[in-house]
Design a protein around this motif. Structure first.
Motif, mmCIF file in Angstrom:
data_model
loop_
_atom_site.group_PDB
_atom_site.id
_atom_site.type_symbol
_atom_site.label_atom_id
_atom_site.label_comp_id
_atom_site.label_asym_id
_atom_site.label_seq_id
_atom_site.Cartn_x
_atom_site.Cartn_y
_atom_site.Cartn_z
ATOM 1 N N ARG A 60 3.513 7.163 2.209
ATOM 2 C CA ARG A 60 2.134 7.053 1.733
ATOM 3 C C ARG A 60 1.353 5.976 2.481
ATOM 4 O O ARG A 60 0.105 5.989 2.481
ATOM 5 N N SER A 86 -2.781 0.973 -5.722
ATOM 6 C CA SER A 86 -3.525 0.086 -4.829
ATOM 7 C C SER A 86 -4.901 0.647 -4.515
ATOM 8 O O SER A 86 -5.907 -0.075 -4.530
ATOM 9 N N VAL A 87 -4.952 1.928 -4.218
ATOM 10 C CA VAL A 87 -6.228 2.577 -3.904
ATOM 11 C C VAL A 87 -7.095 2.681 -5.159
ATOM 12 O O VAL A 87 -8.304 2.402 -5.120
ATOM 13 N N GLU A 130 -5.736 3.706 5.513
ATOM 14 C CA GLU A 130 -7.046 4.245 5.889
ATOM 15 C C GLU A 130 -7.990 4.299 4.691
ATOM 16 O O GLU A 130 -9.188 4.030 4.812
ATOM 17 N N ASP A 131 -7.441 4.621 3.512
ATOM 18 C CA ASP A 131 -8.267 4.706 2.304
ATOM 19 C C ASP A 131 -8.916 3.360 1.974
ATOM 20 O O ASP A 131 -10.116 3.296 1.657
ATOM 21 N N VAL A 132 -8.129 2.282 2.030
ATOM 22 C CA VAL A 132 -8.694 0.977 1.652
ATOM 23 C C VAL A 132 -9.549 0.391 2.768
ATOM 24 O O VAL A 132 -10.509 -0.347 2.493
ATOM 25 N N LEU A 141 0.847 -1.199 0.000
ATOM 26 C CA LEU A 141 0.000 0.000 0.000
ATOM 27 C C LEU A 141 0.878 1.243 0.000
ATOM 28 O O LEU A 141 0.622 2.214 0.708
ATOM 29 N N TYR A 184 -2.854 5.417 2.826
ATOM 30 C CA TYR A 184 -3.478 4.440 1.939
ATOM 31 C C TYR A 184 -4.123 3.292 2.725
ATOM 32 O O TYR A 184 -5.106 2.704 2.265
ATOM 33 N N SER A 233 -0.310 4.698 -5.241
ATOM 34 C CA SER A 233 -1.688 5.112 -5.485
ATOM 35 C C SER A 233 -2.450 4.073 -6.301
ATOM 36 O O SER A 233 -3.682 4.038 -6.292
ATOM 37 N N LYS A 259 -11.610 2.023 4.525
ATOM 38 C CA LYS A 259 -12.935 2.620 4.335
ATOM 39 C C LYS A 259 -13.740 1.887 3.271
ATOM 40 O O LYS A 259 -14.966 1.996 3.228
ATOM 41 N N THR A 314 -8.582 -0.697 -6.118
ATOM 42 C CA THR A 314 -9.634 -1.076 -5.176
ATOM 43 C C THR A 314 -10.919 -0.310 -5.467
ATOM 44 O O THR A 314 -12.017 -0.895 -5.498
ATOM 45 N N LYS A 315 -10.803 0.989 -5.695
ATOM 46 C CA LYS A 315 -11.988 1.796 -6.009
ATOM 47 C C LYS A 315 -12.689 1.274 -7.260
ATOM 48 O O LYS A 315 -13.914 1.151 -7.298
#
Length: 327
Positions: A81, A45-46, A87-89, A40, A85, A43, A91, A49-50
């Protein structure tokens, strides 16, 4: 009390059995769609996932369910990063695990996203031992030697794998590769050129333009020569059949991706870049079939091209053959 017939007794049992069978099949189907991420620190990875969690039919139900965060150990632009990241995934419902071995127990296929190519061999081998199909994000490694070792390990464990830049699938690329302007006689590509001291110069960012070049030119490059300017650099490849392909790395000024392909029946632009989804669709198809959209020999030749560019730099711009760097 009324007597129970054999039909009275077995009908509900049969119904329950059919129901359980359906649930089992449904669970098996869902289980085969579980994606795990290693790294992670990028970017990608995020973004992946999105995209997968949007539920588009092109992604065939695949979802990221778990991630092992540790990518690079010492590249600051990557390591800093990771907390954000994570926290981003989280969520998006992704479970964070503490090791690759723990990840492998929870997933069926793997996106190896670690930004640091030096770690890919070690991490990939651990995944290959589990038998899980693996996509390795660019760069596949930080050297030709490691890239060769990755494919050797994949063959040893019988695990399909591939690596690619999303620029390989930019607008018009596949059509040109498949002959829309006839046989390609040459191509010029460009992309931003950022450097990371732990990697050969083109491996970190120039790889995007190099991948575009090889997508349309194919394999067969025999030598490389690098010309260095303050704002831009040009790497010229000579193919065995006499064709010429160039990559222009943009160090200053407007940053973009693209190029031009020259064919028997036409001249066509390469690009523009159209995001990660075209690559992600290819990855999902690969997970489904085990068939790579990129030949490993092309990936290895790209690595040799980029390493030869470094050798040319050391030799003041002299031509360097791909054999000299170990292809």
């Amino acid at each position: 009390m009324n007597k129970l017939t054999r039909r009275d007794f077995f009908a509900p049992v049969l119904a329950a059995s059919v129901g359980l069978s359906f649930v089992k099949k449904a669970n098996t189907s869902m289980k085969s769609k579980r994606v795990g991420i290693i790294g992670l620190d990028t970017s990608h990875s995020v973004a992946f996932t999105k995209s997968l969690h949007r539920g588009d039919t092109a992604f065939k139900g695949y979802k990221v369910v778990a991630a092992y965060p540790q990518g690079s150990l010492d590249i600051v632009s990557s390591t800093e990063r990771i907390p954000g990241y994570i926290e981003d995934v989280k969520k998006m419902g992704v479970e964070i695990v503490s090791s690759i071995s723990e990840l492998l127990k929870k997933v069926d296929v793997v996106l190896l996203e670690t930004n640091d190519g030096r770690r890919h061999l070690e991490q990939a081998v651990e995944v290959f031992k589990s038998g899980k199909r693996t996509f390795i994000d660019k760069p596949i490694a930080a050297s030709l030697k490691d890239a060769q070792a990755i494919f050797k390990a994949a063959d040893k464990y019988g695990v399909p794998t591939f690596s690619a830049s999303s620029l390989r699938f930019a607008t018009g690329m596949m059509e040109i590769k498949n002959g829309s302007i006839g046989k390609i006689s040459g191509a010029d590509t460009f992309s931003p050129m950022k450097f990371e001291k732990t990697h050969p110069d083109l491996f970190w960012y120039g790889i995007h333009g190099v991948e575009m070049l090889f997508t349309v030119m194919g394999t067969g490059c025999k030598s490389v020569q690098r010309t260095i300017g303050e704002d831009q650099e040009v790497v010229t490849g000579i193919w065995k059949d006499g064709r010429i392909g160039t990559f222009r790395g943009i160090k200053k000024g407007k940053q973009s991706y693209g190029g031009t392909a020259f064919g028997e029946t036409g001249i066509s632009p390469l690009g523009p870049y159209n995001g990660y989804d075209p690559l992600l669709i290819e990855i999902i198809n690969f997970f489904e079939t085990g068939i790579s959209p990129v030949d490993k020999n092309e990936t290895l030749e790209m690595c040799a091209f980029m390493m030869a560019a470094d050798e040319s730099k050391k030799k003041g711009g002299a031509a360097v053959s791909l054999k000299e760097v170990g292809l």
